[in-house]
Scaffold this motif. Structure first.
Motif, PDB file in Angstrom:
ATOM      1  N   PHE A   6       0.767  -1.368   0.096  1.00  0.00           N
ATOM      2  CA  PHE A   6      -0.035   0.064   0.075  1.00  0.00           C
ATOM      3  C   PHE A   6       0.913   1.027  -0.068  1.00  0.00           C
ATOM      4  O   PHE A   6       1.868   1.257   0.869  1.00  0.00           O
ATOM      5  CB  PHE A   6      -0.818  -0.138   1.182  1.00  0.00           C
ATOM      6  CG  PHE A   6      -1.746  -1.394   1.385  1.00  0.00           C
ATOM      7  CD1 PHE A   6      -2.863  -1.385   0.855  1.00  0.00           C
ATOM      8  CD2 PHE A   6      -1.203  -2.337   2.267  1.00  0.00           C
ATOM      9  CE1 PHE A   6      -3.676  -2.495   0.711  1.00  0.00           C
ATOM     10  CE2 PHE A   6      -2.148  -3.339   2.291  1.00  0.00           C
ATOM     11  CZ  PHE A   6      -3.277  -3.602   1.398  1.00  0.00           C
ATOM     12  N   PHE A   7       0.597   2.192  -0.739  1.00  0.00           N
ATOM     13  CA  PHE A   7       1.110   3.581  -0.767  1.00  0.00           C
ATOM     14  C   PHE A   7       0.400   4.757  -0.499  1.00  0.00           C
ATOM     15  O   PHE A   7      -1.018   4.651  -0.631  1.00  0.00           O
ATOM     16  CB  PHE A   7       1.618   3.746  -2.298  1.00  0.00           C
ATOM     17  CG  PHE A   7       2.815   2.597  -2.329  1.00  0.00           C
ATOM     18  CD1 PHE A   7       4.183   2.875  -2.196  1.00  0.00           C
ATOM     19  CD2 PHE A   7       2.216   1.507  -3.101  1.00  0.00           C
ATOM     20  CE1 PHE A   7       5.148   1.733  -2.366  1.00  0.00           C
ATOM     21  CE2 PHE A   7       3.303   0.476  -3.387  1.00  0.00           C
ATOM     22  CZ  PHE A   7       4.597   0.537  -2.909  1.00  0.00           C
ATOM     23  N   ALA A   8       0.782   5.854  -0.251  1.00  0.00           N
ATOM     24  CA  ALA A   8       0.253   7.054   0.072  1.00  0.00           C
ATOM     25  C   ALA A   8      -0.863   6.832   1.082  1.00  0.00           C
ATOM     26  O   ALA A   8      -0.753   6.167   2.050  1.00  0.00           O
ATOM     27  CB  ALA A   8      -0.126   7.740  -0.953  1.00  0.00           C
ATOM     28  N   HIS A   9      -2.139   7.427   0.766  1.00  0.00           N
ATOM     29  CA  HIS A   9      -3.230   7.511   1.925  1.00  0.00           C
ATOM     30  C   HIS A   9      -3.569   6.084   2.153  1.00  0.00           C
ATOM     31  O   HIS A   9      -4.212   5.642   3.284  1.00  0.00           O
ATOM     32  CB  HIS A   9      -4.200   8.495   1.311  1.00  0.00           C
ATOM     33  CG  HIS A   9      -5.194   7.747   0.358  1.00  0.00           C
ATOM     34  ND1 HIS A   9      -4.748   8.102  -0.777  1.00  0.00           N
ATOM     35  CD2 HIS A   9      -6.343   7.056   0.466  1.00  0.00           C
ATOM     36  CE1 HIS A   9      -5.673   7.317  -1.510  1.00  0.00           C
ATOM     37  NE2 HIS A   9      -6.540   6.509  -0.643  1.00  0.00           N
ATOM     38  N   LEU A  10      -3.544   5.073   1.366  1.00  0.00           N
ATOM     39  CA  LEU A  10      -3.955   3.683   1.620  1.00  0.00           C
ATOM     40  C   LEU A  10      -2.978   3.154   2.820  1.00  0.00           C
ATOM     41  O   LEU A  10      -3.584   2.426   3.599  1.00  0.00           O
ATOM     42  CB  LEU A  10      -3.837   2.735   0.285  1.00  0.00           C
ATOM     43  CG  LEU A  10      -4.745   3.208  -0.605  1.00  0.00           C
ATOM     44  CD1 LEU A  10      -4.442   2.400  -2.056  1.00  0.00           C
ATOM     45  CD2 LEU A  10      -6.152   3.117  -0.338  1.00  0.00           C
ATOM     46  N   ARG A  11      -1.586   3.591   2.723  1.00  0.00           N
ATOM     47  CA  ARG A  11      -0.795   2.904   3.823  1.00  0.00           C
ATOM     48  C   ARG A  11      -1.378   3.375   4.868  1.00  0.00           C
ATOM     49  O   ARG A  11      -1.412   2.800   6.136  1.00  0.00           O
ATOM     50  CB  ARG A  11       0.443   3.428   3.626  1.00  0.00           C
ATOM     51  CG  ARG A  11       1.439   3.174   4.709  1.00  0.00           C
ATOM     52  CD  ARG A  11       2.802   3.694   4.439  1.00  0.00           C
ATOM     53  NE  ARG A  11       3.537   2.859   3.234  1.00  0.00           N
ATOM     54  CZ  ARG A  11       4.762   2.401   3.461  1.00  0.00           C
ATOM     55  NH1 ARG A  11       5.485   2.968   4.094  1.00  0.00           N
ATOM     56  NH2 ARG A  11       5.331   1.657   2.320  1.00  0.00           N
ATOM     57  N   GLU A  12      -1.645   4.815   5.233  1.00  0.00           N
ATOM     58  CA  GLU A  12      -2.235   5.421   6.481  1.00  0.00           C
ATOM     59  C   GLU A  12      -3.574   4.877   6.757  1.00  0.00           C
ATOM     60  O   GLU A  12      -3.762   4.660   8.066  1.00  0.00           O
ATOM     61  CB  GLU A  12      -2.228   6.834   6.153  1.00  0.00           C
ATOM     62  CG  GLU A  12      -1.123   7.634   6.079  1.00  0.00           C
ATOM     63  CD  GLU A  12      -1.202   9.203   5.793  1.00  0.00           C
ATOM     64  OE1 GLU A  12      -2.266   9.678   5.721  1.00  0.00           O
ATOM     65  OE2 GLU A  12      -0.316   9.753   5.250  1.00  0.00           O
ATOM     66  N   GLN A  13      -4.485   4.581   5.880  1.00  0.00           N
ATOM     67  CA  GLN A  13      -5.661   4.097   6.185  1.00  0.00           C
ATOM     68  C   GLN A  13      -5.622   2.676   6.771  1.00  0.00           C
ATOM     69  O   GLN A  13      -6.348   2.281   7.498  1.00  0.00           O
ATOM     70  CB  GLN A  13      -6.606   4.050   4.953  1.00  0.00           C
ATOM     71  CG  GLN A  13      -7.978   3.904   5.065  1.00  0.00           C
ATOM     72  CD  GLN A  13      -8.763   3.915   3.741  1.00  0.00           C
ATOM     73  OE1 GLN A  13      -8.260   4.342   2.637  1.00  0.00           O
ATOM     74  NE2 GLN A  13     -10.118   3.919   3.818  1.00  0.00           N
TER      75      GLN A  13
END
Length: 77
Positions: A6-13
């Motif tokens: 996962f990258f960007a906001h998906l990683r955070e989510q």
């Protein structure tokens, strides 16, 4: 087993950079549906997907041992 990155906001989510999923067999679209249901990820329709470092379409089959990257659209200026 497959690995999903996962990258960007998906990683955070999701709270991590990658997960492993045992015994998944299906298309990229089915994987996205699985992630929406089982990991509460939303709006994966506009996400670019790569299987084994090659961009692909939702109809691409995911096989045992594959590495899938979910890459949200980025903007900048």
């Amino acid at each position: 087993m497959i690995k999903v990155m996962f990258f960007a906001h998906l990683r955070e989510q999701i709270g991590t950079g990658e997960i492993e999923i045992n015994s998944f067999k299906g298309t990229v679209k089915e994987l996205k549906e699985y992630l929406q249901i089982n990991h509460s990820l939303n709006n994966l329709d506009s996400i670019m997907t790569a299987v084994n470092e090659e961009f692909c379409h939702d109809e691409t089959m995911v096989d045992e041992g594959d590495i899938i990257a979910l890459i949200p659209p980025v903007s900048g200026g």
